[in-house]
Enzyme design. Structure first.
Site, PDB file in Angstrom:
ATOM      1  N   LYS A  65     -35.975 -10.155   1.517  1.00  0.00           N
ATOM      2  CA  LYS A  65     -36.079  -8.858   0.684  1.00  0.00           C
ATOM      3  C   LYS A  65     -37.183  -8.193   1.421  1.00  0.00           C
ATOM      4  CE  LYS A  65     -35.671 -12.179  -3.546  1.00  0.00           C
ATOM      5  NZ  LYS A  65     -35.309 -13.461  -2.645  1.00  0.00           N
ATOM      6  N   LYS A 103     -29.722 -19.928 -10.783  1.00  0.00           N
ATOM      7  CA  LYS A 103     -31.168 -20.376 -10.871  1.00  0.00           C
ATOM      8  C   LYS A 103     -31.280 -21.970 -11.097  1.00  0.00           C
ATOM      9  CE  LYS A 103     -33.372 -16.701  -9.570  1.00  0.00           C
ATOM     10  NZ  LYS A 103     -34.220 -16.352  -8.300  1.00  0.00           N
TER      11      LYS A 103
END
Length: 358
Positions: A277, A170
């Site tokens: 997702k 990230k």
């Protein structure tokens, strides 16, 4: 014989400080949908609905009311006699059930898909009959969470030692130079392991600095970067065209539900990859459509969990195993909670699989 429904709520506690560019997360709320025949109460299907705060289209105050309303309609529209035929996303009863879900509630779609397919397969946590049930191993990336320099480097060392050869970091929540230091550390220390590096900016880069940052990161041999700028900005088209690092879109796809809108977005932006997702992108049915459209345009893809518990993660793994896997997937989130649902999902040597049945 009547189809019965219920739902319950569970709060999962992170076992560490889960920090992204959107801030710190201490826990995660999920709703569990249960479906069963009143003549066989011990045979039930279970699905998970867990909108991500600040990101999901169904992260809204009326979420639980909508969920309850949808489930209340089931006994009036679907009988247990309908639960015939092969358990698949194309099963008419499944399509009938999904038609009860309002537009903009993808996590409810995902929960209903999972619960119905589970019930149709005998309530044994079997969602799809494929190789994953027989021990098929799916390659996954090792996720590195944001934090202090030492914390991130410690995670990298741990993931590489565990056998991961694809690492996802990230970025965008810390000082950019420090983030580059972490990636440089990974490259220099593990050059012999030929590590694949993925980045996820979660839309954190400012528009006027995004391209220069991508050029600076390119020297570190990055495989891809997810969502460098916020979704919906016109500059994304130029970034997808000019970035020296392949761009993968994630948040950009949220809320795009109609087939023609999906195709228009992919045709206009032409990203190198999309990240899917089920909780965010229309359930498993919605992701299946995204995959078909992306492949028609030679756009790559992989599937990622969205901080679900092991209930949702199990369904996503089984869904993923329906496809030939050519890239590491983002399914290694089973160990992030102190109080996760017990499961036979196992992560070892950079792969996820079932170690002893479902």
């Amino acid at each position: 014989m009547a189809l019965q429904t219920s739902y319950s709520q569970e709060t999962f506690r992170f076992s560490f400080n889960a920090r992204t560019s959107r801030g710190l997360m201490k826990d995660k709320l999920s709703w569990f949908v249960k479906l069963w025949d009143d003549t066989q109460p011990d045979v039930a299907g279970l699905g998970e609905s867990g909108p991500l705060p600040g990101l999901s289209t169904d992260d809204r105050p009326d979420f639980e009311t909508v969920l309850a309303d949808v489930l209340a309609k089931f006994p009036h529209h679907i009988s247990t006699e309908d639960l015939q035929g092969p358990p698949s996303l194309d099963n008419p009863v499944l399509q009938k059930a999904l038609a009860l879900v309002p537009v903009g509630y993808p996590s409810i779609r995902f929960a209903i898909e999972t619960a119905l397919l589970d019930l149709m397969n005998g309530g044994k946590k079997i969602i799809f009959q494929n190789g994953f049930l027989d021990g098929q191993r799916i390659p996954i990336n090792g996720l590195i969470w944001m934090g202090g320099l030492d914390f991130m480097m410690s995670q990298i060392n741990e993931k590489v030692a565990q056998g991961f050869r694809c690492i996802k970091l990230k970025v965008g929540g810390l000082d950019f130079e420090r983030e580059c230091e972490v990636i440089d550390y990974l490259r220099k220390r593990y050059f012999r392991e030929n590590i694949t590096i993925r980045l996820d900016a979660n839309g954190a880069f400012k528009v006027d600095e995004a391209l220069s940052r991508l050029r600076e990161l390119a020297r570190l041999k990055i495989q891809s970067i997810e969502q460098p700028i916020k979704p919906g900005l016109p500059e994304m088209e130029k970034l997808c065209r000019e970035s020296p690092i392949p761009i993968a879109l994630d948040e950009e796809l949220i809320g795009v539900e109609a087939s023609e809108e999906k195709m228009a977005l992919l045709t206009r932006l032409r990203p190198q990859f999309i990240i899917l997702k089920p909780t965010l992108h229309g359930g498993m049915s919605g992701c299946r459509e995204w995959i078909a459209l992306a492949e028609s345009l030679d756009i790559g893809w992989w599937i990622t969990s969205a901080l679900e518990s092991n209930v949702g993660l199990n369904a996503i793994c089984q869904f993923t195993a329906n496809y030939p896997i050519t890239l590491p997937q983002g399914l290694g989130t089973g160990m992030i909670y102190e109080n996760n649902v017990p499961s036979h999902l196992t992560v070892k040597d950079g792969h996820i699989y079932l170690s002893d049945g479902v």
